[in-house]
Design a protein around this motif. Structure first.
Motif, mmCIF file in Angstrom:
data_model
loop_
_atom_site.group_PDB
_atom_site.id
_atom_site.type_symbol
_atom_site.label_atom_id
_atom_site.label_comp_id
_atom_site.label_asym_id
_atom_site.label_seq_id
_atom_site.Cartn_x
_atom_site.Cartn_y
_atom_site.Cartn_z
ATOM 1 N N ILE A 1 0.675 -0.950 -0.085
ATOM 2 C CA ILE A 1 -0.029 0.142 0.114
ATOM 3 C C ILE A 1 0.771 1.147 -0.015
ATOM 4 C CG2 ILE A 1 -1.630 0.963 1.011
ATOM 5 C CD1 ILE A 1 -2.561 -1.274 2.905
ATOM 6 N N GLY A 2 1.849 1.523 0.654
ATOM 7 C CA GLY A 2 2.627 2.462 1.264
ATOM 8 C C GLY A 2 3.719 2.484 -0.507
ATOM 9 N N GLY A 3 3.623 1.988 -1.067
ATOM 10 C CA GLY A 3 4.873 1.859 -2.080
ATOM 11 C C GLY A 3 6.463 1.313 -2.246
ATOM 12 N N PHE A 4 6.984 0.905 -0.401
ATOM 13 C CA PHE A 4 8.013 0.325 -0.151
ATOM 14 C C PHE A 4 8.457 -0.868 -0.194
ATOM 15 C CE2 PHE A 4 5.512 1.860 3.502
ATOM 16 C CZ PHE A 4 5.315 0.904 4.134
ATOM 17 N N THR B 1 13.796 -6.973 -3.586
ATOM 18 C CA THR B 1 13.198 -8.755 -3.552
ATOM 19 C C THR B 1 12.190 -9.825 -4.073
ATOM 20 O OG1 THR B 1 13.213 -9.476 -0.622
ATOM 21 C CG2 THR B 1 15.511 -9.601 -2.291
ATOM 22 N N ALA B 2 11.236 -8.653 -3.918
ATOM 23 C CA ALA B 2 9.614 -8.401 -3.930
ATOM 24 C C ALA B 2 9.109 -8.016 -4.750
ATOM 25 C CB ALA B 2 8.609 -7.723 -2.894
ATOM 26 N N THR B 3 8.281 -9.216 -5.807
ATOM 27 C CA THR B 3 7.418 -8.937 -6.992
ATOM 28 C C THR B 3 5.947 -8.912 -7.090
ATOM 29 O OG1 THR B 3 7.469 -11.576 -7.140
ATOM 30 C CG2 THR B 3 9.398 -10.590 -8.842
ATOM 31 N N VAL B 4 5.315 -8.009 -7.811
ATOM 32 C CA VAL B 4 3.477 -7.960 -7.604
ATOM 33 C C VAL B 4 3.689 -7.931 -8.926
ATOM 34 C CG1 VAL B 4 2.377 -6.171 -7.252
ATOM 35 C CG2 VAL B 4 4.278 -6.056 -5.726
ATOM 36 N N SER B 5 2.497 -8.435 -8.660
ATOM 37 C CA SER B 5 1.034 -8.451 -9.953
ATOM 38 C C SER B 5 0.166 -8.613 -9.110
ATOM 39 C CB SER B 5 1.456 -9.713 -10.931
ATOM 40 O OG SER B 5 0.944 -11.364 -9.725
ATOM 41 N N GLY C 1 1.860 8.285 4.610
ATOM 42 C CA GLY C 1 3.123 8.393 5.967
ATOM 43 C C GLY C 1 2.717 7.372 6.980
ATOM 44 N N TYR C 2 4.116 7.538 6.938
ATOM 45 C CA TYR C 2 4.476 5.910 8.479
ATOM 46 C C TYR C 2 4.574 6.417 9.470
ATOM 47 C CZ TYR C 2 6.222 1.109 8.921
ATOM 48 O OH TYR C 2 7.227 -0.291 9.772
ATOM 49 N N ILE D 1 -3.390 8.864 3.733
ATOM 50 C CA ILE D 1 -3.693 7.282 4.670
ATOM 51 C C ILE D 1 -1.660 7.625 5.209
ATOM 52 C CG2 ILE D 1 -3.533 5.252 4.095
ATOM 53 C CD1 ILE D 1 -4.140 5.686 1.558
ATOM 54 N N ILE D 2 -2.640 7.059 6.889
ATOM 55 C CA ILE D 2 -1.488 7.194 6.972
ATOM 56 C C ILE D 2 -1.274 5.309 8.587
ATOM 57 C CG2 ILE D 2 -2.659 7.386 10.235
ATOM 58 C CD1 ILE D 2 0.951 8.933 9.366
ATOM 59 N N ILE D 3 0.050 5.156 8.034
ATOM 60 C CA ILE D 3 0.245 3.580 8.662
ATOM 61 C C ILE D 3 0.675 3.313 9.998
ATOM 62 C CG2 ILE D 3 1.334 1.221 7.608
ATOM 63 C CD1 ILE D 3 1.277 2.464 5.439
ATOM 64 N N ALA D 4 -0.592 3.027 10.437
ATOM 65 C CA ALA D 4 0.979 2.790 11.764
ATOM 66 C C ALA D 4 1.577 1.065 12.094
ATOM 67 C CB ALA D 4 -0.755 3.132 12.732
ATOM 68 N N ASP D 5 2.972 1.199 12.407
ATOM 69 C CA ASP D 5 2.978 0.033 12.685
ATOM 70 C C ASP D 5 3.613 -0.728 14.121
ATOM 71 O OD1 ASP D 5 4.212 -2.708 12.023
ATOM 72 O OD2 ASP D 5 5.434 -1.787 10.074
#
Length: 223
Positions: free
Chosen positions: A58-61, A65-69, A80-81, A146-150
């Motif tokens: 979602i955050g684009g980070f 090593t990851a691939t997305v389809s 924001g994070y 959007i805020i991601i609180a991890d």
């Protein structure tokens, strides 16, 4: 004509994330997921289930090593994070209010419950809960959509957890909040709905299930 509804904060359809692994597929599959604008959503699941992977998608980070389809993957606005480690979010050599001033209005510090005296301090002079509230202010100062609180409450005592949750709840306003947590009581305090990541049988792949927080698999305890 009636007022048009805002577009969803996040919309995913047939999203597949995989990491390079010599032995088997590791990753997450999202059949369909829509997070409405302004929602407060808990992201839950066991350790290693892909909560951080979904947040990074979602955050684009995501790492290299990851691939997305994906058939469709849309995120509306800026993200924001807030990390678990508030030390990493703040410059230890700069007073908190000066760091916020670089991004926006310092009144956000009042909204997260930091006094003027504490805002004038360096991060190392604050308690863990105060520093996490400063990190929330730092993430919100640039007015993300959007805020991601991890896992922002995982290292805090019970009193500090309540203070941090209230600070995020108040200061976020209409910002969409994605709250990653193992603490189900905290998730229920802040959120009405949950994305629960569940393991597919005989597989290292996890799938996402969206629904009301109690019905999405969060047990009625605080652990």
């Amino acid at each position: 004509m009636g007022q048009l509804s805002p577009p969803p904060a996040v919309s995913m359809k047939h999203v597949r994330v995989r990491y390079d692994n010599a032995h088997h597929d590791v990753g997450i599959d999202i059949d369909e997921l829509v997070i409405p604008a302004g929602a407060r959503v808990a992201l839950t699941g066991p350790s290693g289930s892909g909560k951080s992977t979904l947040a990074a998608t979602i955050g684009g980070f995501l790492p290299t090593t990851a691939t997305v389809s994906a058939e469709s993957l849309q995120v509306s606005g800026r993200v924001g994070y807030v990390a678990q480690d508030s030390f990493g979010a703040l410059n230890p050599l700069m007073r908190v209010e000066n760091q916020i001033r670089l991004l926006g209005d310092t009144s956000i510090l009042e909204q997260v419950g930091l006094s003027r005296d504490n805002a004038h301090k360096y991060p190392l002079e604050l308690s863990g809960g105060q520093r996490q509230r400063a990190a929330i202010a730092f993430a919100l100062a640039s007015q993300p959509d959007i805020i991601i609180a991890d896992e922002i409450t995982s290292a805090l005592d019970p009193v500090a957890i309540v203070d941090v949750l209230r600070a995020l709840d108040h200061a976020a306003g209409n910002t969409t909040v994605i709250f990653i947590s193992h603490h189900h009581g905290a998730a229920r305090f802040l959120c009405d709905t949950a994305i629960t990541l569940k393991k597919q049988p005989d597989s290292a792949i996890f799938t996402a299930h969206y629904g009301p927080i109690a019905a999405a698999g969060a047990p009625h305890d605080d652990h």
